[in-house]
Design an enzyme around this catalytic site. Structure first.
Site, short mmCIF file in Angstrom:
data_model
loop_
_atom_site.label_atom_id
_atom_site.label_comp_id
_atom_site.label_asym_id
_atom_site.label_seq_id
_atom_site.Cartn_x
_atom_site.Cartn_y
_atom_site.Cartn_z
N PRO A 218 65.37 25.75 18.22
CG PRO A 218 67.59 26.12 17.58
CD PRO A 218 66.53 26.60 18.51
CG ASP A 396 68.18 24.90 22.35
OD1 ASP A 396 68.64 25.17 21.23
OD2 ASP A 396 67.80 25.77 23.17
CG HIS A 397 71.14 21.69 16.40
ND1 HIS A 397 72.39 21.33 16.85
CD2 HIS A 397 71.06 21.23 15.12
CE1 HIS A 397 73.05 20.70 15.89
NE2 HIS A 397 72.27 20.61 14.84
NE ARG A 398 68.55 28.21 20.92
CZ ARG A 398 67.78 28.94 21.72
NH1 ARG A 398 67.76 30.25 21.60
NH2 ARG A 398 67.04 28.36 22.63
CB ILE A 400 72.68 19.56 22.51
CG1 ILE A 400 72.59 19.87 24.01
CG2 ILE A 400 73.05 18.10 22.29
CD1 ILE A 400 71.28 19.50 24.62
#
Ligand code: CAO
Length: 424
Positions: A218, A396-398, A400
């Protein structure tokens, strides 16, 4: 000693099938699922695996033989460990064996002939590489040992753990070849003339990885515009002296960003990490190896400058020059492209206002740099012409959160805005 006849399994509803390669010979010891024949069915190449392990004592087909379901292929002297549970009659195929045939079928590519010697096939198999993933560089696209090695290198360098973490977490797109993206072919002649141009070898390899990264991670992209007026002045002055001393080596904006990014990574270590295989922990890396994208006529390479935290701007400039020259000449070694912890992609020398780069997994963030421009900036009293550098951080939104991504960019901007902060 018992023997068994291996027969042509059910490989689907094909009009005609012909043996185009025999991958074993009499006396060979073979393993269960080892490819024994390549057959061509309706322009699709399929590898037939063996349902049993043993020693080949008799071959019943030749190159050119037409094959049908249940036809004998060879006789095997069974190994002691081999069970007869999975009798090789087509109607009695074990599930795993049948699915391996089906897999071969699914993974076959109509436009690709997987010519490779048995030793190359074995090498690929040992490392879990499917031949349809490899681009052959030998005559008639024959897949050579070095082609498999190259793919292994690319996989381990940029996407080490990728299949373990990202793919396991999402259980999708397992090494999806690019061609699986396309839908039903359209007859373009209906609309006008067209011509084919094959993708370069590097494009085919990197395209697959880019696709996996883009579809499994993501991504969020944070933009900023950095006032680098003072830095630009300093860069131009230093460059005049530096270029003379170092001949054609330049201190470009990229060199300063490579240096500054390490300070930002030290302050925000989550951006210099990767997810573990279970996607439950992040692995913080206490070394700073910065990859930078190089555009070459053969495709995109990402060489890596090691231990940037221990290097001066001049040393970084020399390495950027050396590695990009190697990339242009296709002379990069696997060590040159391994071990990156963060990547920078600079399109500043070309143009464009902003772009959204794709994360170089298993890394968790990438910085894009666009072309510097002169913009009017309000100083409270007047508009002044300032040198503005557009940057874009994809993360990577998982791993950060948005706030962390924004803080990272703001801190990086403050460093590039006033280089003296690097001394603090
Ligand atoms: N703004 C304005 N000018 C810039 C700039 C920026 N952000 N960055 C570089 N420039 C200028 C340089 O100063 C240089 O100017 P002069 O010729 O007047 O000295 C010129 O652009 C060319 O720079 P360069 O490209 O030779 O040097 P670099 O250090 O900026 O980059 C390299 C080196 C190898 C990274 C670059 O050549 C390259 O390949 N870039 C493309 C990367 C890429 O394709 N990324 C996309 C990946 S995803 O598909």
């Amino acid at each position: 000693m018992s023997h068994i006849e291996i027969q042509i399994p059910n490989i689907g509803d094909f009009k005609e099938a012909e043996v185009i390669d025999c991958l074993v010979k009499i006396g060979d010891t073979i393993q269960v699922n080892q490819s024994i024949l390549t057959v061509k069915c309706d322009k699709v190449n399929i590898e037939i695996p063996s349902s049993h392990a043993g020693i080949v004592t008799e071959l019943k087909v030749n190159i050119g033989s037409k094959i049908v379901l249940g036809m004998p292929i060879m006789v095997l002297e069974l190994k002691n460990t081999t069970t007869l549970d999975a009798v090789s009659l087509p109607n009695n195929l074990s599930t795993s064996f049948e699915s391996s045939v089906v897999n071969n079928l699914v993974q076959s590519d109509v436009s690709h002939k997987f010519h490779a010697s048995p030793s190359v096939r074995k090498f690929a198999r040992e490392f879990g590489i499917k031949l349809h993933q490899v681009i052959g560089s030998g005559p008639k696209n024959r897949i050579l040992h070095k082609d498999v090695q190259m793919l292994l290198d690319v996989k381990s360098l940029n996407y080490q753990n990728f299949s373990n973490s990202q793919i396991k977490c999402h259980d999708m797109h397992k090494d999806t070849p690019l061609n699986q993206l396309s839908t039903q072919p359209i007859d373009l002649n209906k609309f006008g003339n067209s011509s084919l141009r094959s993708l370069s070898r590097i494009k085919k390899i990197s395209g697959n990885h880019l696709h996996q990264s883009w579809s499994n991670i993501p991504h969020v992209t944070q933009f900023n515009e950095i006032d680098v007026t003072d830095l630009e002045e300093f860069r131009k002055c230093s460059n005049q002296e530096y270029v003379i001393a170092q001949k054609s080596i330049k201190l470009t904006m990229l060199i300063f960003v490579i240096k500054a990014i390490v300070y930002a990574l030290q302050k925000f270590p989550e951006l210099n990490s990767e997810l573990d295989a279970a996607c439950e922990n992040i692995i913080l890396k206490h070394f700073y190896n910065i990859g930078f994208a190089v555009d070459t006529p053969h495709g995109l390479y990402v060489p890596v400058i090691k231990d940037v935290d221990k290097k001066s701007l001049s040393q970084i400039a020399v390495e950027v020059y050396g590695l990009s020259t190697k990339a242009y000449k296709s002379k990069l070694q696997s060590i040159d492209i391994r071990g990156g912890t963060f990547t920078i992609s600079s399109l500043g020398g070309i143009g464009g206002t902003a772009f959204t780069p794709i994360i170089n997994a298993p890394e968790v963030a990438i910085l894009g740099i666009s072309k510097l421009m002169i913009k009017p900036v309000w100083n409270g009293k007047n508009f002044l012409p300032r040198s503005i550098l557009p940057v874009s951080l994809a993360y990577d939104h998982r791993v950060i959160d948005g706030a962390l991504g924004a803080r990272f960019v703001v801190y990086l901007s403050s460093l590039l805005n006033d280089l003296r902060k690097l001394l603090l």
